[in-house]
Design an enzyme around this catalytic site. Sequence first.
Site, mmCIF file in Angstrom:
data_model
loop_
_atom_site.group_PDB
_atom_site.id
_atom_site.type_symbol
_atom_site.label_atom_id
_atom_site.label_comp_id
_atom_site.label_asym_id
_atom_site.label_seq_id
_atom_site.Cartn_x
_atom_site.Cartn_y
_atom_site.Cartn_z
ATOM 1 N N HIS A 70 6.915 44.037 0.253
ATOM 2 C CA HIS A 70 6.020 43.836 1.405
ATOM 3 C C HIS A 70 6.280 42.496 2.079
ATOM 4 O O HIS A 70 6.524 41.495 1.411
ATOM 5 C CB HIS A 70 4.557 43.929 0.960
ATOM 6 C CG HIS A 70 4.108 45.335 0.737
ATOM 7 N ND1 HIS A 70 4.546 46.089 -0.330
ATOM 8 C CD2 HIS A 70 3.312 46.149 1.475
ATOM 9 C CE1 HIS A 70 4.018 47.298 -0.245
ATOM 10 N NE2 HIS A 70 3.272 47.366 0.834
ATOM 11 N N PRO A 71 6.172 42.494 3.406
ATOM 12 C CA PRO A 71 6.375 41.229 4.119
ATOM 13 C C PRO A 71 5.137 40.347 4.012
ATOM 14 O O PRO A 71 4.030 40.851 3.834
ATOM 15 C CB PRO A 71 6.556 41.696 5.566
ATOM 16 C CG PRO A 71 5.708 42.930 5.665
ATOM 17 C CD PRO A 71 5.817 43.599 4.314
ATOM 18 N N SER A 87 4.005 47.831 9.786
ATOM 19 C CA SER A 87 3.486 46.493 9.485
ATOM 20 C C SER A 87 3.122 45.732 10.753
ATOM 21 O O SER A 87 2.124 45.007 10.783
ATOM 22 C CB SER A 87 4.536 45.669 8.750
ATOM 23 O OG SER A 87 4.327 45.743 7.401
ATOM 24 N N GLU A 90 -0.207 46.939 11.873
ATOM 25 C CA GLU A 90 -1.258 46.552 10.925
ATOM 26 C C GLU A 90 -1.608 45.069 11.069
ATOM 27 O O GLU A 90 -2.783 44.707 11.120
ATOM 28 C CB GLU A 90 -0.792 46.864 9.497
ATOM 29 C CG GLU A 90 -0.745 48.363 9.235
ATOM 30 C CD GLU A 90 0.189 48.784 8.097
ATOM 31 O OE1 GLU A 90 0.267 49.987 7.840
ATOM 32 O OE2 GLU A 90 0.837 47.919 7.484
ATOM 33 N N GLN A 91 -0.584 44.247 11.162
ATOM 34 C CA GLN A 91 -0.836 42.803 11.268
ATOM 35 C C GLN A 91 -1.535 42.471 12.591
ATOM 36 O O GLN A 91 -2.409 41.619 12.648
ATOM 37 C CB GLN A 91 0.481 42.026 11.098
ATOM 38 C CG GLN A 91 1.118 42.308 9.726
ATOM 39 C CD GLN A 91 1.879 41.125 9.135
ATOM 40 O OE1 GLN A 91 1.710 39.982 9.540
ATOM 41 N NE2 GLN A 91 2.719 41.407 8.143
ATOM 42 N N PHE A 122 1.250 37.956 -1.438
ATOM 43 C CA PHE A 122 -0.155 38.360 -1.348
ATOM 44 C C PHE A 122 -0.242 39.594 -0.465
ATOM 45 O O PHE A 122 0.240 39.584 0.670
ATOM 46 C CB PHE A 122 -0.966 37.215 -0.726
ATOM 47 C CG PHE A 122 -2.394 37.567 -0.406
ATOM 48 C CD1 PHE A 122 -3.348 37.572 -1.414
ATOM 49 C CD2 PHE A 122 -2.773 37.888 0.889
ATOM 50 C CE1 PHE A 122 -4.678 37.888 -1.124
ATOM 51 C CE2 PHE A 122 -4.093 38.204 1.188
ATOM 52 C CZ PHE A 122 -5.044 38.203 0.182
ATOM 53 N N CYS A 125 -4.791 45.097 2.635
ATOM 54 C CA CYS A 125 -4.717 46.114 3.704
ATOM 55 C C CYS A 125 -5.209 45.464 5.004
ATOM 56 O O CYS A 125 -6.409 45.287 5.210
ATOM 57 C CB CYS A 125 -5.575 47.316 3.318
ATOM 58 S SG CYS A 125 -5.607 48.571 4.607
ATOM 59 N N ALA A 126 -4.272 45.094 5.860
ATOM 60 C CA ALA A 126 -4.612 44.324 7.061
ATOM 61 C C ALA A 126 -5.565 45.099 7.978
ATOM 62 O O ALA A 126 -6.455 44.507 8.592
ATOM 63 C CB ALA A 126 -3.332 43.952 7.816
#
Length: 171
Positions: A70-71, A87, A90-91, A122, A125-126
Amino acid sequence: MSPVSVAEVNSMSNDQFEWVFGNVIELCKDAAVRVKKKRPFNGLTDLCAAFHKYLDDLSVEEKQVILKSHPDLAGRLATLGELTKESTEEQKSAGLDKLTSEQKSIVSTYNERYKLKFGFPFIICARENKIQSIIEGLESRILNTTDQEITTGINEVKKICKLRILDIVKE
Ligand SMILES: NC(=O)N[C@H]1NC(=O)NC1=O
């Protein structure tokens, strides 16, 4: 891609299934390769459960590999625009593309400390969080043990996975 039904999922070719579900767990095509063999699914719950079971059945070392894929949140890849499509969205939904420079420096300092302690990034779930709860999560979870963080991280991967499946399949 417009949403597909579970019946359509059940009748996809193997290649199609792997292509469509190849990133519901970040960069883990193997999940789709394994889960496609569990068809037919009775419904969306059944399909999500199969991906969750894939994660539960992994060894501790394999779970760490998943976490490492994961990034970072608001990290280098995000700055470079090199996140996966999923991602990126999500971010953005957590407001991580609009951090003040102070917030950016808090997140990046904690991310580095977290990785130094646990050896994986870390993960949260964004889409279920905003910047404040993400910072609070970083501050509190960094105090946990590695075992606790493997469990918590994988649970967050499950939430991310479920939301990604819900973007693809409609009941
Ligand atoms: N580090 C981290 O939590 N990354 C992830 N979270 C999320 O919702 N999408 C991600 O890629």
